[in-house]
Design a protein around this motif. Structure first.
Motif, PDB file in Angstrom:
ATOM      1  N   PRO A 115     -16.733  30.335 -12.963  1.00  0.00           N
ATOM      2  CA  PRO A 115     -16.531  31.496 -13.839  1.00  0.00           C
ATOM      3  C   PRO A 115     -16.043  32.712 -13.034  1.00  0.00           C
ATOM      4  CG  PRO A 115     -18.876  31.105 -13.494  1.00  0.00           C
ATOM      5  CD  PRO A 115     -18.142  29.965 -12.851  1.00  0.00           C
ATOM      6  N   VAL A 116     -15.303  33.579 -13.703  1.00  0.00           N
ATOM      7  CA  VAL A 116     -14.804  34.799 -13.080  1.00  0.00           C
ATOM      8  C   VAL A 116     -15.991  35.716 -12.797  1.00  0.00           C
ATOM      9  CG1 VAL A 116     -13.351  36.831 -13.453  1.00  0.00           C
ATOM     10  CG2 VAL A 116     -12.604  34.599 -14.267  1.00  0.00           C
ATOM     11  N   LEU A 117     -15.988  36.331 -11.596  1.00  0.00           N
ATOM     12  CA  LEU A 117     -17.071  37.253 -11.247  1.00  0.00           C
ATOM     13  C   LEU A 117     -16.995  38.507 -12.112  1.00  0.00           C
ATOM     14  CD1 LEU A 117     -17.042  37.173  -7.327  1.00  0.00           C
ATOM     15  CD2 LEU A 117     -18.512  35.890  -8.881  1.00  0.00           C
ATOM     16  N   THR A 118     -18.136  39.026 -12.486  1.00  0.00           N
ATOM     17  CA  THR A 118     -18.198  40.293 -13.220  1.00  0.00           C
ATOM     18  C   THR A 118     -18.923  41.360 -12.411  1.00  0.00           C
ATOM     19  OG1 THR A 118     -20.204  39.565 -14.346  1.00  0.00           O
ATOM     20  CG2 THR A 118     -18.100  39.198 -15.490  1.00  0.00           C
ATOM     21  N   THR A 119     -19.653  40.920 -11.369  1.00  0.00           N
ATOM     22  CA  THR A 119     -20.345  41.857 -10.481  1.00  0.00           C
ATOM     23  C   THR A 119     -20.105  41.451  -9.036  1.00  0.00           C
ATOM     24  OG1 THR A 119     -22.379  40.553 -10.558  1.00  0.00           O
ATOM     25  CG2 THR A 119     -22.185  42.380 -12.137  1.00  0.00           C
ATOM     26  N   HIS A 120     -20.164  42.443  -8.144  1.00  0.00           N
ATOM     27  CA  HIS A 120     -19.987  42.205  -6.711  1.00  0.00           C
ATOM     28  C   HIS A 120     -21.133  41.330  -6.228  1.00  0.00           C
ATOM     29  CE1 HIS A 120     -19.578  42.930  -2.422  1.00  0.00           C
ATOM     30  NE2 HIS A 120     -18.413  43.535  -2.656  1.00  0.00           N
ATOM     31  N   PRO A 121     -20.850  40.267  -5.457  1.00  0.00           N
ATOM     32  CA  PRO A 121     -21.908  39.350  -5.038  1.00  0.00           C
ATOM     33  C   PRO A 121     -22.972  39.989  -4.142  1.00  0.00           C
ATOM     34  CG  PRO A 121     -19.770  38.679  -4.128  1.00  0.00           C
ATOM     35  CD  PRO A 121     -19.527  39.830  -5.035  1.00  0.00           C
ATOM     36  N   GLU A 122     -22.650  41.072  -3.454  1.00  0.00           N
ATOM     37  CA  GLU A 122     -23.617  41.706  -2.555  1.00  0.00           C
ATOM     38  C   GLU A 122     -24.221  42.980  -3.131  1.00  0.00           C
ATOM     39  OE1 GLU A 122     -21.614  42.249   1.160  1.00  0.00           O
ATOM     40  OE2 GLU A 122     -21.301  40.098   1.448  1.00  0.00           O
ATOM     41  N   THR A 123     -23.401  43.811  -3.789  1.00  0.00           N
ATOM     42  CA  THR A 123     -23.881  45.122  -4.242  1.00  0.00           C
ATOM     43  C   THR A 123     -24.246  45.157  -5.722  1.00  0.00           C
ATOM     44  OG1 THR A 123     -21.670  45.914  -4.786  1.00  0.00           O
ATOM     45  CG2 THR A 123     -22.424  46.254  -2.520  1.00  0.00           C
ATOM     46  N   GLY A 124     -23.745  44.203  -6.499  1.00  0.00           N
ATOM     47  CA  GLY A 124     -24.020  44.189  -7.935  1.00  0.00           C
ATOM     48  C   GLY A 124     -23.152  45.135  -8.744  1.00  0.00           C
ATOM     49  N   LYS A 156     -15.012  51.567 -10.265  1.00  0.00           N
ATOM     50  CA  LYS A 156     -15.823  52.776 -10.068  1.00  0.00           C
ATOM     51  C   LYS A 156     -16.311  53.291 -11.420  1.00  0.00           C
ATOM     52  CE  LYS A 156     -13.550  54.271  -5.843  1.00  0.00           C
ATOM     53  NZ  LYS A 156     -12.816  55.357  -5.193  1.00  0.00           N
ATOM     54  N   PRO A 157     -17.348  54.129 -11.427  1.00  0.00           N
ATOM     55  CA  PRO A 157     -17.894  54.655 -12.689  1.00  0.00           C
ATOM     56  C   PRO A 157     -16.853  55.354 -13.574  1.00  0.00           C
ATOM     57  CG  PRO A 157     -19.404  55.135 -10.888  1.00  0.00           C
ATOM     58  CD  PRO A 157     -18.169  54.541 -10.276  1.00  0.00           C
ATOM     59  N   ASP A 158     -15.820  55.969 -12.957  1.00  0.00           N
ATOM     60  CA  ASP A 158     -14.793  56.642 -13.758  1.00  0.00           C
ATOM     61  C   ASP A 158     -13.690  55.668 -14.216  1.00  0.00           C
ATOM     62  OD1 ASP A 158     -13.450  56.220 -11.387  1.00  0.00           O
ATOM     63  OD2 ASP A 158     -12.886  58.314 -11.062  1.00  0.00           O
ATOM     64  N   GLY A 159     -13.824  54.363 -13.877  1.00  0.00           N
ATOM     65  CA  GLY A 159     -12.861  53.358 -14.316  1.00  0.00           C
ATOM     66  C   GLY A 159     -11.732  53.087 -13.345  1.00  0.00           C
ATOM     67  N   THR A 160     -11.647  53.862 -12.281  1.00  0.00           N
ATOM     68  CA  THR A 160     -10.590  53.657 -11.299  1.00  0.00           C
ATOM     69  C   THR A 160     -10.948  52.498 -10.370  1.00  0.00           C
ATOM     70  OG1 THR A 160     -11.563  55.269  -9.782  1.00  0.00           O
ATOM     71  CG2 THR A 160      -9.893  56.091 -11.336  1.00  0.00           C
ATOM     72  N   PRO A 161      -9.929  51.886  -9.743  1.00  0.00           N
ATOM     73  CA  PRO A 161     -10.205  50.774  -8.844  1.00  0.00           C
ATOM     74  C   PRO A 161     -10.853  51.238  -7.546  1.00  0.00           C
ATOM     75  CG  PRO A 161      -7.839  51.179  -8.971  1.00  0.00           C
ATOM     76  CD  PRO A 161      -8.500  52.097  -9.944  1.00  0.00           C
ATOM     77  N   GLY A 162     -11.721  50.406  -7.038  1.00  0.00           N
ATOM     78  CA  GLY A 162     -12.395  50.689  -5.767  1.00  0.00           C
ATOM     79  C   GLY A 162     -12.023  49.656  -4.725  1.00  0.00           C
ATOM     80  N   GLU A 163     -12.991  49.323  -3.890  1.00  0.00           N
ATOM     81  CA  GLU A 163     -12.801  48.367  -2.808  1.00  0.00           C
ATOM     82  C   GLU A 163     -12.334  47.011  -3.330  1.00  0.00           C
ATOM     83  OE1 GLU A 163     -15.667  45.656   0.065  1.00  0.00           O
ATOM     84  OE2 GLU A 163     -16.543  47.020  -1.369  1.00  0.00           O
ATOM     85  N   ARG A 164     -11.403  46.397  -2.599  1.00  0.00           N
ATOM     86  CA  ARG A 164     -10.955  45.038  -2.936  1.00  0.00           C
ATOM     87  C   ARG A 164     -11.569  44.060  -1.956  1.00  0.00           C
ATOM     88  NH1 ARG A 164      -4.718  44.657  -5.018  1.00  0.00           N
ATOM     89  NH2 ARG A 164      -5.021  46.007  -6.811  1.00  0.00           N
ATOM     90  N   PHE A 165     -11.854  42.865  -2.447  1.00  0.00           N
ATOM     91  CA  PHE A 165     -12.400  41.825  -1.586  1.00  0.00           C
ATOM     92  C   PHE A 165     -11.942  40.464  -2.089  1.00  0.00           C
ATOM     93  CE2 PHE A 165     -15.384  42.648  -4.974  1.00  0.00           C
ATOM     94  CZ  PHE A 165     -15.873  41.410  -5.342  1.00  0.00           C
ATOM     95  N   GLU A 166     -12.024  39.477  -1.217  1.00  0.00           N
ATOM     96  CA  GLU A 166     -11.583  38.125  -1.548  1.00  0.00           C
ATOM     97  C   GLU A 166     -12.780  37.195  -1.656  1.00  0.00           C
ATOM     98  OE1 GLU A 166      -8.869  36.992   1.528  1.00  0.00           O
ATOM     99  OE2 GLU A 166      -7.253  38.211   0.714  1.00  0.00           O
ATOM    100  N   VAL A 167     -12.686  36.236  -2.570  1.00  0.00           N
ATOM    101  CA  VAL A 167     -13.724  35.240  -2.770  1.00  0.00           C
ATOM    102  C   VAL A 167     -13.054  33.878  -2.898  1.00  0.00           C
ATOM    103  CG1 VAL A 167     -15.582  34.457  -4.280  1.00  0.00           C
ATOM    104  CG2 VAL A 167     -15.195  36.895  -3.972  1.00  0.00           C
ATOM    105  N   ILE A 168     -13.587  32.903  -2.168  1.00  0.00           N
ATOM    106  CA  ILE A 168     -13.091  31.531  -2.301  1.00  0.00           C
ATOM    107  C   ILE A 168     -13.914  30.865  -3.397  1.00  0.00           C
ATOM    108  CG2 ILE A 168     -12.821  29.300  -1.163  1.00  0.00           C
ATOM    109  CD1 ILE A 168     -12.549  30.853   1.479  1.00  0.00           C
ATOM    110  N   GLN A 169     -13.233  30.418  -4.464  1.00  0.00           N
ATOM    111  CA  GLN A 169     -13.898  29.819  -5.611  1.00  0.00           C
ATOM    112  C   GLN A 169     -13.128  28.595  -6.083  1.00  0.00           C
ATOM    113  OE1 GLN A 169     -13.612  33.500  -8.085  1.00  0.00           O
ATOM    114  NE2 GLN A 169     -15.714  32.963  -8.629  1.00  0.00           N
ATOM    115  N   ARG A 170     -13.826  27.720  -6.775  1.00  0.00           N
ATOM    116  CA  ARG A 170     -13.145  26.624  -7.473  1.00  0.00           C
ATOM    117  C   ARG A 170     -12.443  27.224  -8.688  1.00  0.00           C
ATOM    118  NH1 ARG A 170     -18.006  23.982  -5.969  1.00  0.00           N
ATOM    119  NH2 ARG A 170     -17.566  22.067  -4.810  1.00  0.00           N
ATOM    120  N   MET A 171     -11.399  26.570  -9.144  1.00  0.00           N
ATOM    121  CA  MET A 171     -10.700  27.052 -10.337  1.00  0.00           C
ATOM    122  C   MET A 171     -11.607  26.979 -11.559  1.00  0.00           C
ATOM    123  SD  MET A 171      -6.910  25.513  -9.657  1.00  0.00           S
ATOM    124  CE  MET A 171      -6.195  26.224 -11.106  1.00  0.00           C
ATOM    125  N   SER A 172     -12.561  26.068 -11.542  1.00  0.00           N
ATOM    126  CA  SER A 172     -13.472  25.898 -12.679  1.00  0.00           C
ATOM    127  C   SER A 172     -14.646  26.871 -12.657  1.00  0.00           C
ATOM    128  CB  SER A 172     -14.006  24.459 -12.707  1.00  0.00           C
ATOM    129  OG  SER A 172     -14.715  24.179 -11.510  1.00  0.00           O
TER     130      SER A 172
END
Length: 98
Positions: A28-37, A10-26
């Protein structure tokens, strides 16, 4: 492929919604939400291993002296003060503190 947990920052630095993503170990780590940005961070969680092992199975296996011996363990039971008798596995039949 592994399932990773991410949470929105969140803008104040607190945690928000959690979600799961199926990814290969190789991948890259996500830095933005795939749907909302929105900015996200990876959440460290305990590993989950699926299988047929359970607490009941563990008790059944570990209380079976014959099975313990087959698995390579040696089990001793206290018979008197300072004396232990072998019930399963290899090793001396009796261990004594004397």
């Amino acid at each position: 492929m592994p399932t990773y947990v991410y949470e929105v920052i969140k803008p104040d630095g607190t945690p928000g919604e959690r979600f799961e993503v199926i990814q290969r170990m190789s991948d890259p780590v996500l830095t933005t939400h795939p749907e909302t940005g929105e900015p996200v961070r990876k959440v460290i969680t305990a590993a989950h291993f699926s299988g047929k092992w359970s607490d009941a199975e563990a008790k059944r296996t570990l209380n079976d002296d014959k099975r313990l011996g087959e698995l390579g363990f040696t089990k001793y039971v206290k018979s008197s003060k300072g004396t232990y008798e072998k019930r399963a596995g290899d090793g001396p039949d009796l261990i004594s503190a004397d």
